[in-house]
Design a protein around this motif. Structure first.
Motif, short mmCIF file in Angstrom:
data_model
loop_
_atom_site.label_atom_id
_atom_site.label_comp_id
_atom_site.label_asym_id
_atom_site.label_seq_id
_atom_site.Cartn_x
_atom_site.Cartn_y
_atom_site.Cartn_z
N ASP A 122 0.82 33.87 16.79
CA ASP A 122 1.00 35.27 17.15
C ASP A 122 -0.31 35.86 17.66
O ASP A 122 -1.40 35.44 17.27
CB ASP A 122 1.49 36.07 15.94
CG ASP A 122 2.93 35.75 15.58
OD1 ASP A 122 3.70 35.41 16.50
OD2 ASP A 122 3.27 35.83 14.39
N VAL A 176 5.89 20.69 20.42
CA VAL A 176 5.09 21.92 20.29
C VAL A 176 3.73 21.58 19.71
O VAL A 176 3.61 21.15 18.55
CB VAL A 176 5.82 22.96 19.42
CG1 VAL A 176 4.96 24.21 19.29
CG2 VAL A 176 7.17 23.31 20.02
N GLU A 205 1.46 27.07 18.24
CA GLU A 205 2.23 28.31 18.35
C GLU A 205 1.60 29.34 17.43
O GLU A 205 1.39 29.07 16.24
CB GLU A 205 3.70 28.09 17.99
CG GLU A 205 4.55 29.32 18.24
CD GLU A 205 6.03 29.02 18.28
OE1 GLU A 205 6.80 29.91 18.73
OE2 GLU A 205 6.43 27.91 17.87
N HIS A 213 1.94 36.72 21.69
CA HIS A 213 2.39 35.41 21.21
C HIS A 213 1.96 34.33 22.19
O HIS A 213 1.82 34.57 23.40
CB HIS A 213 3.92 35.39 21.07
CG HIS A 213 4.44 34.17 20.38
ND1 HIS A 213 4.35 33.99 19.02
CD2 HIS A 213 5.07 33.06 20.86
CE1 HIS A 213 4.90 32.84 18.68
NE2 HIS A 213 5.35 32.25 19.79
N CYS A 214 1.77 33.13 21.66
CA CYS A 214 1.43 31.98 22.52
C CYS A 214 2.14 30.74 21.97
O CYS A 214 2.19 30.52 20.75
CB CYS A 214 -0.08 31.76 22.54
SG CYS A 214 -0.60 30.32 23.51
N ARG A 215 2.65 29.95 22.89
CA ARG A 215 3.32 28.69 22.53
C ARG A 215 2.89 27.62 23.53
O ARG A 215 3.03 27.81 24.74
CB ARG A 215 4.83 28.88 22.55
CG ARG A 215 5.66 27.74 22.00
CD ARG A 215 7.08 28.25 21.78
NE ARG A 215 7.94 27.22 21.20
CZ ARG A 215 8.81 26.50 21.88
NH1 ARG A 215 8.94 26.69 23.19
NH2 ARG A 215 9.57 25.60 21.27
#
Length: 670
Positions: free
Chosen positions: A87, A82, A85, A154-156
């Protein structure tokens, strides 16, 4: 000197576009999407707007403050790493990597299907639409993308890689976070027709920036600025904006441009809002720029220099130029000024301040130290010069805003980790691997000078959507070396930002006549009557091998000006010929200062075709200066003479046949 002129069609169109100032309200836009973010990235008129968002960056930097800035992630599970990440509402506004490997997957708003899923490298080589140049591409070893990716909730960002590639990958992900009530239309593929048009338009705008230089009007008659005098360039009444300034100094050499200091004052501010050498302000402290165009700076084919930063003001804008040179210069000046309301709550004053220093252990070079104001940081021109190559660029760029703090490094390192922390100097300028493909110029970044042997670099980067934003304060800085551990390097920078108050300098500005070209002063200056060997590189030719300048500060002996001209790769019978000039015709006692070491060879000498001196043996078990090597009393003409070095052979104990010339010393016979 206020100059009015008739606008050409292209120049007039540029003025009209710059004069279109969007209406401003205290509220954020009704909805943010790819199209609005691309507009803010390409519409220069929006640059002074004080943003309603915060800016952040995830990177692969080592969180303990050491220099192991690759292969660090928020979390790892098997092949999934990851990278970021966060919000929403927000948007990714920049992605960079030195070595994009494996696949990248970007998940938005809780979806289990990535909106972007591709080979990571395909984002930068036009193999994955809509990522295309120049919004995305390659820059002197680095891969970058400025295609915005907005998200509502949200983003990841995930990298899928094998262990070897994952642990070696360098990356940065810049994102902005909007107020919670901001409406955002999340990025989606395929693009809507509206978004595709916006992407195409943005790429065209960035691709055709240089067209604005093709139809510039002729400069008006120049005006003379006397030595050590100050010339009033222009004074304008508001409310309005200075949209473009254009300055020419047609008879100025490189040092002349650095000793011309540009200053501007908006709305009666007591300290300059702009204070910088002309060379540096317009992009290159070394001054020898050819024609170029970036988003905010340019040099035209006629040599005039342009800046496209919008400069709003309520009452007055005043520009002046100080000449720190001992000779007069001719100066041309024009400005595009548009009338329009100034909203001090929603737009900031433009600032550009210059500072310089010789680096010290434990102390980074400051880009900004701003307190008690609201604003955003929009760019930097960075200049560096060393006598030890360019190893200092291991340093990271770092920002903190408002209540954010620095985290002290572990293990006694003399540095910190910032909330925004880069992965290396060249990485911060969208490049990589020591700017491995050399100079370039793109809309958002570029490298104008790279001379690794002389330790010289000059680069720039603009921050638009990803600009560090602050409500009360901002500190920006760049390390030298992995942990502020490369003292003795020359650093200077012009920092560009907008804020709701006057500029307050964080460094003392020197007298204009004391500004020099970027270099580190030698610890051991030139000896009397010396012609430095390293200064003759351009007039030297060899039958075989290579030439370069070498710093000698790492060795115990003393060399004139701390450097030498070194010749490597030669063998018996090879020759080196260089041109030097005596100050006037006459007899001189000529000697050479040379270098001896365990891999240096023998040398014989000729001046203007006549053999002089004896055979010099350069072998020594240590690296030392030879001291004076006498060639004899020689009659030299006025003008050029030639020194030829012939390799007759090598000491049997020597590992090679290298040759090092520190200086030619010409002592006139009285």
């Amino acid at each position: 000197m206020t100059i009015h002129f008739k606008l050409s069609r292209a120049w007039a169109l540029g003025a009209l576009l710059c004069a279109i100032v969007p209406a401003r309200t205290d509220a954020a836009p009704p909805e943010i999407d790819l199209t609005t973010l691309l507009k803010s990235e390409t519409d220069i008129a929006q640059l002074p707007d004080l943003n309603h968002w915060t800016s952040h960056m995830f990177s692969s930097c080592e969180q303990q403050g050491a220099n192991n800035d690759q292969g660090h992630y928020l979390s790892e599970q098997g092949a999934e790493h990851v990278m970021a990440e966060m919000d929403g509402p927000g948007a990714i506004v920049r992605i960079w990597s030195a070595n994009p490997k494996g696949t990248i997957q970007i998940y938005l708003d809780g979806s289990k299907t990535p909106v972007v899923g591709a080979d990571f490298s395909s984002l930068f080589n036009e193999a994955y639409a809509p990522f295309a140049a120049p919004l995305a591409g390659i820059s002197s070893g680095g891969a970058y993308s400025y295609l915005p990716i907005p998200y509502a909730r949200h983003c990841r960002v995930v990298s899928r890689n094998n262990d070897a590639d994952a642990t070696s990958m360098y990356y940065q992900v810049n994102y902005i976070s909007f107020p919670k009530d901001t409406k955002v239309r999340s990025f989606a593929l395929p693009l809507s027709r509206t978004d595709q048009i916006a992407v195409d338009r943005a790429n065209i705008q960035w691709s055709t920036l240089s067209a604005s230089l093709l139809d510039l009007p002729a400069l008006p008659a120049t005006e003379r600025i006397a030595p050590h005098a100050t010339l009033a360039l222009g004074s304008y009444k508001g409310p309005g904006r200075v949209n473009v300034i254009r300055l020419a100094a047609p008879d100025a050499a490189d040092l002349n441009l650095r000793r011309l200091v540009l200053r501007a004052y908006f709305d009666g501010h007591q300290t300059p809002d702009i204070e910088a050498p002309v060379a540096d302000f317009f992009g290159n402290a070394y001054a020898h720029n050819k024609t170029f165009r970036t988003l905010f700076l340019a040099v035209a084919p006629d040599g005039s220099m342009l800046a496209y930063f919008p400069m709003p003001f309520a009452r007055t804008a005043r520009f002046e130029l100080e000449n720190g040179n001992s000779t007069p210069l001719q100066i041309g000046w024009t400005a595009q000024v548009a009338s329009g309301a100034f909203d001090g709550k929603q737009e900031g004053y433009f600032h550009a301040l210059w500072s310089q220093e010789i680096t010290e252990t434990g102390k980074p070079h400051s880009w900004a130290h701003i307190a008690g104001q609201r604003g955003k940081f929009v760019g930097v021109v960075q200049t560096m010069a060393s006598r030890h190559g360019i190893g200092f660029i291991e340093g990271d760029e770092q920002f903190r805003s408002d209540s954010q703090t620095w985290t002290p490094a572990k293990n006694g390192l003399a540095t910190v980790v910032g909330p925004w922390n880069g992965t290396g100097t060249e990485d911060g300028f969208n490049s990589a691997w020591s700017f491995n493909t050399g100079p370039n110029c793109l809309p958002m970044n570029g490298l104008f000078v790279k001379n690794e042997d002389a330790g010289q670099l000059n680069c720039f980067r603009w921050f638009v959507n990803e600009a560090p934003v602050f409500e009360k304060s901002l500190d920006g800085q760049i390390e030298h070396g992995p942990g502020n551990d490369t003292p003795g390097v020359y650093y200077s920078s012009v920092s560009y930002w907008y804020s709701d108050g006057p500029a307050t300098p964080w460094a003392k500005f020197p007298d204009a006549d004391q500004i020099a070209l970027p270099r580190v002063a030698p610890i051991h200056p030139s000896v009397a009557n010396a012609i430095e060997g390293e200064a003759l590189t351009g007039s030297t030719r060899v039958s075989a091998g290579q030439l370069r300048t070498q710093s000698m500060l790492d060795f115990d002996s003393v060399w004139s000006d701390d450097s030498q001209l070194i010749w490597v790769g030669q063998a018996a019978g090879d020759t080196l010929t260089l041109t030097f000039s005596a100050p006037k015709a006459g007899a001189y006692d000529v000697s050479l200062s040379l270098t001896k070491a365990n891999d240096y060879g023998q040398a014989a000498f000729q001046i203007n075709g006549q053999t002089v001196g004896g055979v010099f043996d350069g072998y020594s078990d240590k690296v030392v200066s030879s001291g004076p090597v006498t060639l004899g009393r020689i009659q030299l003409p006025a003008g050029p003479s030639e020194l030829t070095v012939v390799v007759p052979g090598t000491n049997a104990a020597s590992a090679n046949s290298q040759f090092g010339l520190d200086a030619i010393v010409l002592d006139p016979v009285r």
